[in-house]
Design a protein around this motif. Structure first.
Motif, PDB file in Angstrom:
ATOM      1  N   ALA A   1       0.595  -1.389  -0.033  1.00 31.22           N
ATOM      2  CA  ALA A   1       0.138  -0.055  -0.112  1.00 31.22           C
ATOM      3  C   ALA A   1       0.729   1.194  -0.197  1.00 31.22           C
ATOM      4  N   VAL A   2       0.603   2.214  -0.823  1.00 23.71           N
ATOM      5  CA  VAL A   2       1.105   3.488  -1.017  1.00 23.71           C
ATOM      6  C   VAL A   2      -0.268   4.616  -0.906  1.00 23.71           C
ATOM      7  N   ILE A   3       0.326   5.831  -0.954  1.00 21.77           N
ATOM      8  CA  ILE A   3      -0.559   7.021  -0.538  1.00 21.77           C
ATOM      9  C   ILE A   3      -0.300   7.982  -1.761  1.00 21.77           C
ATOM     10  N   ASP A   4      -1.401   8.231  -2.494  1.00 22.62           N
ATOM     11  CA  ASP A   4      -1.324   9.211  -3.623  1.00 22.62           C
ATOM     12  C   ASP A   4      -1.778  10.384  -2.967  1.00 22.62           C
ATOM     13  N   GLU A   5      -0.973  11.354  -2.714  1.00 23.17           N
ATOM     14  CA  GLU A   5      -1.580  12.536  -1.786  1.00 23.17           C
ATOM     15  C   GLU A   5      -0.608  13.663  -2.239  1.00 23.17           C
ATOM     16  N   PRO A   6      -1.035  14.899  -1.776  1.00 21.85           N
ATOM     17  CA  PRO A   6       0.009  16.079  -2.200  1.00 21.85           C
ATOM     18  C   PRO A   6       1.280  15.630  -1.242  1.00 21.85           C
ATOM     19  N   LEU A   7       2.494  16.243  -2.313  1.00 24.67           N
ATOM     20  CA  LEU A   7       3.832  15.974  -1.849  1.00 24.67           C
ATOM     21  C   LEU A   7       4.535  17.226  -2.223  1.00 24.67           C
TER      22      LEU A   7
ATOM     23  N   ILE B   1       8.833  18.394  -1.894  1.00 21.98           N
ATOM     24  CA  ILE B   1      10.229  18.336  -1.856  1.00 21.98           C
ATOM     25  C   ILE B   1      10.667  19.669  -1.968  1.00 21.98           C
ATOM     26  N   GLY B   2      11.473  20.507  -0.867  1.00 21.56           N
ATOM     27  CA  GLY B   2      12.004  21.782  -1.165  1.00 21.56           C
ATOM     28  C   GLY B   2      10.971  22.628  -1.685  1.00 21.56           C
ATOM     29  N   ASN B   3      10.848  23.326  -2.628  1.00 23.87           N
ATOM     30  CA  ASN B   3       9.954  24.192  -3.044  1.00 23.87           C
ATOM     31  C   ASN B   3       9.221  23.771  -4.498  1.00 23.87           C
ATOM     32  N   TRP B   4       9.072  22.376  -4.559  1.00 25.99           N
ATOM     33  CA  TRP B   4       8.546  21.821  -5.628  1.00 25.99           C
ATOM     34  C   TRP B   4       7.578  20.748  -5.278  1.00 25.99           C
ATOM     35  N   SER B   5       6.202  21.002  -5.784  1.00 28.68           N
ATOM     36  CA  SER B   5       5.363  19.866  -5.647  1.00 28.68           C
ATOM     37  C   SER B   5       4.839  19.332  -7.038  1.00 28.68           C
ATOM     38  N   PRO B   6       5.234  18.039  -7.031  1.00 26.42           N
ATOM     39  CA  PRO B   6       4.717  17.485  -8.435  1.00 26.42           C
ATOM     40  C   PRO B   6       3.237  17.188  -8.397  1.00 26.42           C
ATOM     41  N   GLN B   7       2.440  17.240  -9.716  1.00 23.41           N
ATOM     42  CA  GLN B   7       1.285  17.172  -9.829  1.00 23.41           C
ATOM     43  C   GLN B   7       0.752  16.032 -10.788  1.00 23.41           C
ATOM     44  N   ASN B   8      -0.151  15.308 -10.576  1.00 20.34           N
ATOM     45  CA  ASN B   8      -0.569  14.092 -11.266  1.00 20.34           C
ATOM     46  C   ASN B   8      -1.330  14.773 -12.437  1.00 20.34           C
ATOM     47  N   TYR B   9      -1.583  13.855 -13.723  1.00 20.31           N
ATOM     48  CA  TYR B   9      -2.111  14.250 -14.826  1.00 20.31           C
ATOM     49  C   TYR B   9      -3.504  14.793 -14.742  1.00 20.31           C
ATOM     50  N   ALA B  10      -4.398  14.051 -13.754  1.00 18.57           N
ATOM     51  CA  ALA B  10      -5.486  14.659 -13.831  1.00 18.57           C
ATOM     52  C   ALA B  10      -5.972  15.519 -12.876  1.00 18.57           C
ATOM     53  N   GLY B  11      -4.734  16.044 -12.103  1.00 14.12           N
ATOM     54  CA  GLY B  11      -4.956  17.083 -11.135  1.00 14.12           C
ATOM     55  C   GLY B  11      -5.467  16.546  -9.740  1.00 14.12           C
ATOM     56  N   GLY B  12      -5.928  15.330  -9.604  1.00 14.02           N
ATOM     57  CA  GLY B  12      -6.367  14.862  -8.464  1.00 14.02           C
ATOM     58  C   GLY B  12      -5.541  13.929  -7.761  1.00 14.02           C
ATOM     59  N   TYR B  13      -6.055  13.292  -6.514  1.00 13.37           N
ATOM     60  CA  TYR B  13      -5.237  12.122  -5.783  1.00 13.37           C
ATOM     61  C   TYR B  13      -5.912  11.233  -5.546  1.00 13.37           C
ATOM     62  N   LEU B  14      -5.598   9.894  -5.712  1.00 13.50           N
ATOM     63  CA  LEU B  14      -6.174   8.705  -5.458  1.00 13.50           C
ATOM     64  C   LEU B  14      -6.388   8.127  -4.196  1.00 13.50           C
ATOM     65  N   GLY B  15      -5.641   8.673  -3.093  1.00  7.58           N
ATOM     66  CA  GLY B  15      -5.637   8.113  -1.971  1.00  7.58           C
ATOM     67  C   GLY B  15      -4.509   6.999  -1.657  1.00  7.58           C
ATOM     68  N   GLN B  16      -5.177   6.078  -0.925  1.00  4.57           N
ATOM     69  CA  GLN B  16      -4.324   4.623  -0.856  1.00  4.57           C
ATOM     70  C   GLN B  16      -4.572   3.833  -1.914  1.00  4.57           C
TER      71      GLN B  16
ATOM     72  N   ALA C   1       5.760   7.872  -7.566  1.00  7.26           N
ATOM     73  CA  ALA C   1       6.973   7.749  -8.072  1.00  7.26           C
ATOM     74  C   ALA C   1       8.111   8.726  -7.547  1.00  7.26           C
ATOM     75  N   VAL C   2       7.666   9.997  -7.308  1.00  2.07           N
ATOM     76  CA  VAL C   2       8.514  10.921  -6.742  1.00  2.07           C
ATOM     77  C   VAL C   2       8.945  10.465  -5.261  1.00  2.07           C
ATOM     78  N   ARG C   3       7.910  10.136  -4.371  1.00  2.22           N
ATOM     79  CA  ARG C   3       8.176   9.695  -3.241  1.00  2.22           C
ATOM     80  C   ARG C   3       8.983   8.698  -3.097  1.00  2.22           C
ATOM     81  N   THR C   4       8.776   7.274  -3.935  1.00  2.00           N
ATOM     82  CA  THR C   4       9.516   6.111  -3.875  1.00  2.00           C
ATOM     83  C   THR C   4      10.870   6.559  -4.126  1.00  2.00           C
ATOM     84  N   ALA C   5      11.250   7.325  -5.108  1.00  4.02           N
ATOM     85  CA  ALA C   5      12.583   7.741  -5.542  1.00  4.02           C
ATOM     86  C   ALA C   5      13.396   8.454  -4.634  1.00  4.02           C
ATOM     87  N   ASP C   6      12.610   9.372  -3.751  1.00  2.00           N
ATOM     88  CA  ASP C   6      13.280  10.070  -2.693  1.00  2.00           C
ATOM     89  C   ASP C   6      13.641   9.049  -1.558  1.00  2.00           C
ATOM     90  N   GLU C   7      12.665   7.925  -1.289  1.00  2.00           N
ATOM     91  CA  GLU C   7      12.774   7.122  -0.176  1.00  2.00           C
ATOM     92  C   GLU C   7      14.017   5.915  -0.200  1.00  2.00           C
TER      93      GLU C   7
END
Length: 612
Positions: free
Chosen positions: A352-358, A360-375, A390-396
């Motif tokens: 399980a992973v969470i699709d939610e606002p993220l 890193i520094g001054n950058w916030s990646p966005q999804n194509y549809a603009g929303g979030y799917l949650g878990q 993908a961004v959170r996973t690479a960071d981790e």
């Protein structure tokens, strides 16, 4: 009359004639596909003398009938023809026809310019007489057919036959032979591509001449003119010239200056190359209104053999090879390197992973549809190409570790490690991406793309033979099987839906970059990988073209043919073995300064394809 008298005098003065200049020819290098079909020729302009014994008798007869009926009886020049030309010129008040024999034309092609001066004509006569005394009629005719220009860039009969009719000269029909013979008067005015009606009229005159000389019957003529004539507007092997150029640069490193004609046996399958070109042409035409300017495609088998390569929309318009030389942002097609690193670190597709606002520094990646799917699960994140996960996973797992994974699989270009690297901001070539994805398709083995199998002389002496060494294992289980399953899902129910082909085990990933500047589809079946890129040379935006649209359609069109041509294979699971120590990073393709717009350091948004 002066020229005629001079020619007669020259014939009489045999001992005083100067010796012939040497007849020279730069060696040619002929590239053939895996079945021996000619792909292209590099090096010297002229081929060896034509082998008359392999031609249908009507082929040389067509040239003799229209160009030099008394070829077998004159001694280099034709007094009868010269006299007729002079008389016709006097009666018309201007020159009306030429009187050059085949031997004179050959002398001009070999030793002289085309300047119309008395001095040049005198030299032409001298060399013609000497040619006749030095060589047999068959040798002269064979040289003539191989040294003449036939228009459309074709020098020599063999090149002309392949250019206009996509066949060797030994298989020319009577109508085709007459068409080529008709070009001798003017390769421009009687070109069957640009001037089809004039070409047909000229071919009819050639056939009339052949009837008059007894080379064919009136019935043969009627049958030939009634037969359909298929002329190729563009060279059938034109798309393969990107591949030939790529290999020719490598061949020059192996043998810079060949002393004799060579044959390079390559890995290309011309039938697949034709399918790739057809699919590229059709998709680019379909999406022309959305500002799609260029495309590139590379197809490799599991050992790294290049089976097809498309470097652009039109080789004739420019030989710039986007498949090898261009480096563009990979977009979400880069994400499998992120997730493979995570799987090797112990994560699983069902985790399980969470699709939610993220942020890193001054950058916030966005999804194509603009929303979030949650878990969601990691597998769903791949299938729906969720950017935040993908961004959170690479960071981790560590962006440096992701870069190392990409290099291990075959990415040779410098890999950036800023926060946006997970979304494919690294500049890569389609060839590199195909190399890297091939490891997913072949059971986890590293691939180095190559195209030269062997270099040999025309006589069969092998000068170079590629030696295949063992392939290093760069992905092991369970990560390999898990990654393949995730990429299967991306095609079956995710953003790669338009790439589906019923009945085949397929996997792949879409990629789309900021402002729709680049669109990718990278996919594979068992032991066969194809990557498609589409975009514009000026780096401008396309009209909402995503990797799941035009590139996936191009990929599907090509792979539908490719999968039927070879035995269908399931994607191998690979053995449960540890990953071998990665080999040293090789620069498999040249890194060059690129005129394409460079990657932004931190893109505001990298859109991705909605699921289909």
């Amino acid at each position: 009359m002066i020229v005629l008298a001079a020619a007669t005098s020259l014939t009489m003065a045999a001992p005083e004639l100067p010796p012939l200049p040497p007849i020279t020819r730069d060696p040619q290098v002929t590239y053939v596909d895996r079945s021996g079909a000619v792909l292209g020729v590099r090096g010297g302009r002229y081929a060896p003398p034509v082998d008359l014994a392999k031609l249908p008798a009507y082929v040389p007869a067509a040239f003799i009938a229209i160009e030099d009926r008394r070829f077998y009886t004159h001694t280099g020049f034709d007094p009868v023809g010269i006299g007729r030309a002079i008389l016709d010129g006097v009666s018309e008040g201007r020159p009306t026809q030429g009187a050059s024999t085949i031997t004179q034309q050959l002398a001009r092609n070999l030793f002289l310019s085309a300047d119309r001066t008395v001095e040049r004509k005198a030299k032409e006569l001298v060399w013609s007489i000497q040619l006749e005394r030095t060589y047999s009629k068959k040798q002269i005719l064979a040289l003539y057919l191989s040294r003449t220009y036939y228009g459309s860039g074709a020098y020599g009969l063999e090149a002309a036959s392949r250019r206009y009719f996509n066949k060797p000269a030994a298989r020319l029909s009577l109508r085709e032979a007459a068409t080529l013979a008709g070009l001798m008067k003017s390769p421009t005015n009687y070109n069957p591509i640009q001037q089809p009606e004039a070409s047909a009229r000229r071919a009819a005159l050639v056939l009339d001449a052949m009837v008059e000389t007894g080379a064919i019957t009136p019935a043969d003529r009627a049958k030939a003119m009634a037969a359909p004539l298929k002329v190729w507007n563009s060279a059938p092997t034109a798309p393969a010239q990107y591949f030939v150029d790529w290999l020719d640069a490598q061949r020059r490193q192996i043998m810079p200056q060949p002393k004799q004609d060579m044959v390079v046996e390559t890995t290309m399958d011309m039938a697949l190359e034709t399918a790739a070109a057809d699919s590229t042409r059709a998709v680019l035409a379909r999406y022309k209104s959305q500002s799609v300017g260029q495309a590139a495609l590379v197809a490799l088998d599991g050992q790294g053999r290049v089976r097809a390569m498309i470097g652009g929309a039109d080789y004739a318009a420019g030989p710039y090879n986007r498949a090898v030389t261009a480096r563009r942002q990979a977009g979400s097609a880069w994400k499998p390197f992120v997730y493979l690193t995570a799987l090797e670190a112990g994560r699983t597709p069902g985790m399980a992973v969470i699709d939610e606002p993220l942020t890193i520094g001054n950058w916030s990646p966005q999804n194509y549809a603009g929303g979030y799917l949650g878990q969601i699960t990691l597998e769903q994140a791949v299938a729906q190409s969720v950017n935040t996960v993908a961004v959170r996973t690479a960071d981790e797992v560590g962006r440096a570790n992701v870069a190392a994974t990409a290099r291990r699989l075959g990415i040779a270009s410098p890999v950036n490690t800023d926060p946006a690297m997970a979304l494919g901001t690294t500049l890569v070539s389609p060839l590199e991406m195909t190399q890297a994805y091939a490891a997913f398709s072949n059971g986890g083995l590293r691939v180095a793309a190559y195209g030269i199998e062997k270099i040999r002389t025309n006589g069969g002496q092998v000068i170079y033979q590629r030696k295949a060494g063992p392939q290093a294992r760069v992905i092991a289980n369970p990560a390999l099987s898990e990654m393949n399953q995730m990429l299967r899902t991306a095609v079956a129910s995710g953003t790669g839906g338009r790439a589906k082909i019923a009945g085949y085990d397929l996997a792949g990933k879409t990629g789309t970059t900021s402002d729709y500047k680049d669109a990718w589809f990278a996919g594979y079946s068992g032991g066969f990988t194809t990557v498609v890129w589409m975009g514009r040379d000026d780096g401008a935006s396309m009209g909402r073209i995503t990797g799941g649209s035009a590139p996936a359609e191009l990929w599907r069109g090509f792979m539908t043919v490719a999968l039927k041509r070879g035995p269908a294979q399931a994607i191998p699971a690979g053995p449960a073995a540890p990953v071998l120590a990665p080999p040293p990073v090789e620069v498999l393709v040249p890194v060059v300064e690129e005129h394409i717009e460079p990657a932004a350091q931190v893109p505001a948004e990298v859109p991705e394809d909605p699921p289909i």
